[in-house]
Design an enzyme around this catalytic site. Structure first.
Site, mmCIF file in Angstrom:
data_model
loop_
_atom_site.group_PDB
_atom_site.id
_atom_site.type_symbol
_atom_site.label_atom_id
_atom_site.label_comp_id
_atom_site.label_asym_id
_atom_site.label_seq_id
_atom_site.Cartn_x
_atom_site.Cartn_y
_atom_site.Cartn_z
ATOM 1 N N ASP A 166 -70.428 39.905 -23.122
ATOM 2 C CA ASP A 166 -70.043 39.562 -22.036
ATOM 3 C C ASP A 166 -70.555 39.395 -20.831
ATOM 4 O OD1 ASP A 166 -67.550 38.345 -21.112
ATOM 5 O OD2 ASP A 166 -66.559 40.223 -20.638
ATOM 6 N N ILE A 169 -69.171 39.433 -12.953
ATOM 7 C CA ILE A 169 -69.848 39.409 -11.563
ATOM 8 C C ILE A 169 -69.469 40.691 -10.841
ATOM 9 C CG2 ILE A 169 -70.269 38.324 -9.333
ATOM 10 C CD1 ILE A 169 -69.579 35.821 -10.576
ATOM 11 N N HIS A 170 -70.441 41.560 -10.278
ATOM 12 C CA HIS A 170 -70.036 42.727 -9.795
ATOM 13 C C HIS A 170 -70.753 42.978 -8.345
ATOM 14 C CE1 HIS A 170 -68.155 44.714 -13.357
ATOM 15 N NE2 HIS A 170 -68.634 43.895 -14.089
ATOM 16 N N ARG A 171 -70.000 43.919 -7.587
ATOM 17 C CA ARG A 171 -70.778 44.375 -6.402
ATOM 18 C C ARG A 171 -71.912 44.992 -6.484
ATOM 19 N NH1 ARG A 171 -66.560 47.075 -2.847
ATOM 20 N NH2 ARG A 171 -67.321 49.020 -3.016
ATOM 21 N N GLU A 234 -67.738 35.017 -21.916
ATOM 22 C CA GLU A 234 -67.431 33.836 -20.933
ATOM 23 C C GLU A 234 -68.476 32.785 -21.138
ATOM 24 O OE1 GLU A 234 -66.333 36.806 -20.363
ATOM 25 O OE2 GLU A 234 -63.981 36.664 -19.724
ATOM 26 N N GLU A 290 -65.277 41.763 1.564
ATOM 27 C CA GLU A 290 -64.570 41.356 0.258
ATOM 28 C C GLU A 290 -63.741 40.188 0.393
ATOM 29 O OE1 GLU A 290 -65.290 42.149 -2.747
ATOM 30 O OE2 GLU A 290 -66.290 44.127 -2.749
#
Length: 491
Positions: A166, A169-171, A234, A290
């Site tokens: 998979d 998107i992450h910080r 995705e 954020e």
């Protein structure tokens, strides 16, 4: 419609260059520490960024202080019309495009290394002088950020139990020459499940981070359950959008894949039992801005990616975004729209005309649902649609229901409906005590002592639709249909 075929970041930039007003390019030197984002805040950030800001062109910086060969693009997706241009559809139909793509997946394929432009230049972490902070021009959004952040990294990993892969998107904060901290929203991402399973077995989780890719991949990566359940890759959505499989390549130092035509690829492993404080080098207590428009608190304990290698194209282009910008609205919001359209259409076909995940909610907190009531028995179904929307996207906080004669993409028209088709005591539905999203500062026991935990909220439906039996009394004024181009060239 699409004028040029888009397959990667560079072809997307080429398309924007051919359309006036979509790309601003500058050779003026810029500092990636706060200055770059400070500039773009005025040019085109929009979203929930503190005013003054606006929706405008993407911006390409060709001269980055401290990074001789690199360039940085920001705001690629910070305009709904630009996203429509790059995905080849009308902006108002983007949710429908993604809804169809989810239902008709095209699986990614693996190509040989000689076809992978992402591996034109290779830097191994064991080599003398290796430092990811010097290789990747990751900006800071503000002077208070915990450190340089990768905000548009496509994180790709596989389930150690099933092998299913998979992308999300992450910080990602650069913590040292070969370490990156990774933030997981609790229970919201498939990669979090993969990491937990690897952690329980005491093994590292191989992970690649692809930066600077086809915009279709960036949008597709933002889908969430239940629309894309665990086991749904995705990248299949991106393949469906393009009607062509996404190309992956095997990494050089880990047993994982990366996007073959990415500008940068970071190869590494999420280490079991290894965590760091997010702001360990700045001690600001803050992470980065954020999507709700506030700077998130620095997390005291985040998992660590140990970097094994960095590969990139010749003269690479770093892609970044401002956390609360319109770019996040589109990346998160358009998949949200598709998810709501899919669920409501299954339950009550033909009644939901369109959905807009409103900019003021960062693409996550607020949705406008345009409903058509065709018969007396449709009364009340609009509220059922709102309940289904909350089920389709758990982080949704507010739903506003409007009729078919309201332009759901025009905030003034929505406010008009709120003022003339809504009575607070009969048209407001409260759903208290429901899990939502921890980055909303009002969703906290400090704000409301009745809340049992951070991230719990009172979800609200604002029903601004006309009761079916009163529709004849709420008809908008009708104007004569004329062609204004006879009188002005401004239309």
């Amino acid at each position: 419609m699409l004028k040029k075929k888009v397959t990667d970041l560079r072809s997307a930039i080429g398309l924007l260059k051919s359309v006036p007003g979509q790309l601003l390019e500058t050779n003026e030197p810029v500092d990636p520490h706060a200055e770059l984002s400070g500039v773009y805040r005025h040019v085109g950030a929009g979203g929930t960024v503190m005013r003054p800001t606006k929706t405008g062109p993407a911006m390409l910086f060709n001269t980055i202080n401290g990074h001789e060969d690199a360039r940085v693009i920001i705001g690629l997706l910070a305009s709904r019309s630009r996203v429509g241009l790059m995905l080849g559809t009308d902006p108002e139909r983007l949710g429908f495009l993604l809804k169809e793509a989810v239902s008709n997946p095209v699986a990614p394929i693996i190509v040989s290394k000689d076809k992978a432009s992402c591996q034109e230049v290779i830097h191994y972490a064991h080599e003398p002088g290796f430092d990811i902070r010097k290789l990747v021009p990751a900006p800071t959004n503000t002077e208070e950020d915990a450190g340089p952040y990768i905000t548009m990294g496509m994180c790709y990993a596989s389930d150690p139990a099933t092998g299913e892969s998979d992308i999300t998107i992450h910080r990602l904060c650069l913590q040292s020459k070969d370490e990156i901290s990774m933030y997981f929203v609790p229970g919201a991402r498939h990669l979090g499940v993969f990491r937990e399973r690897a952690e329980r077995s005491g093994k590292p989780l191989p992970i690649s981070i692809s930066i600077g890719v086809d915009p279709a991949i960036e949008i597709a990566a933002c889908f969430e359950p239940p629309t894309t359940p665990l086991g749904y890759n995705e990248l299949c959505i991106a393949g469906a959008i393009r009607n062509e499989a996404v190309e992956l390549v095997s990494c050089l130092t880990i047993n994982e894949k990366a996007i073959a035509n990415a500008e940068y690829v970071i190869e590494g492993e999420l280490l079991p039992g290894r965590c760091v404080r997010e702001d360990q080098h700045t001690n600001t207590g803050k992470a980065m801005p954020e999507f709700p428009g506030y700077t998130g608190p620095a997390n005291p304990e985040l998992p660590v990616i140990k970097v094994k290698a960095v590969t990139h194209r010749v003269q690479p282009i770093m892609q970044t975004c401002i956390g609360p910008s319109e770019e996040h609205v589109n990346m998160a919001g358009i998949p949200t729209e598709a998810s709501i359209l899919q669920m409501v259409e299954k339950a009550m076909p033909g009644r939901l005309l369109n959905v807009y995940a409103h900019s003021s909610g960062g693409g996550k907190y607020m949705a406008i649902l345009q409903i058509k009531k065709s018969q007396p028995s449709d009364e009340g179904r609009q509220r059922q649609a709102a309940l289904l929307a909350f089920s389709a996207f758990s982080e949704l906080k507010h739903v506003i229901l409007v009729d078919e004669d309201v332009d759901l993409f025009d905030s003034n028209d929505i406010m008009w409906a709120l003022n003339t088709r809504y009575q607070g005591d009969v048209d407001t539905i409260f759903i208290p005590g429901v899990r939502c999203h921890p980055l909303d500062p009002s969703q906290s026991p400090d704000y409301n002592p009745a809340l049992k935990d951070k991230g719990i909220s009172c979800k609200v439906i604002f029903d601004c639709t006309v009761p079916y039996h009163l529709k004849d009394k709420f008809k908008r004024s009708k104007f004569k249909e004329v062609d204004p181009r006879r009188f002005t060239t401004d239309i």
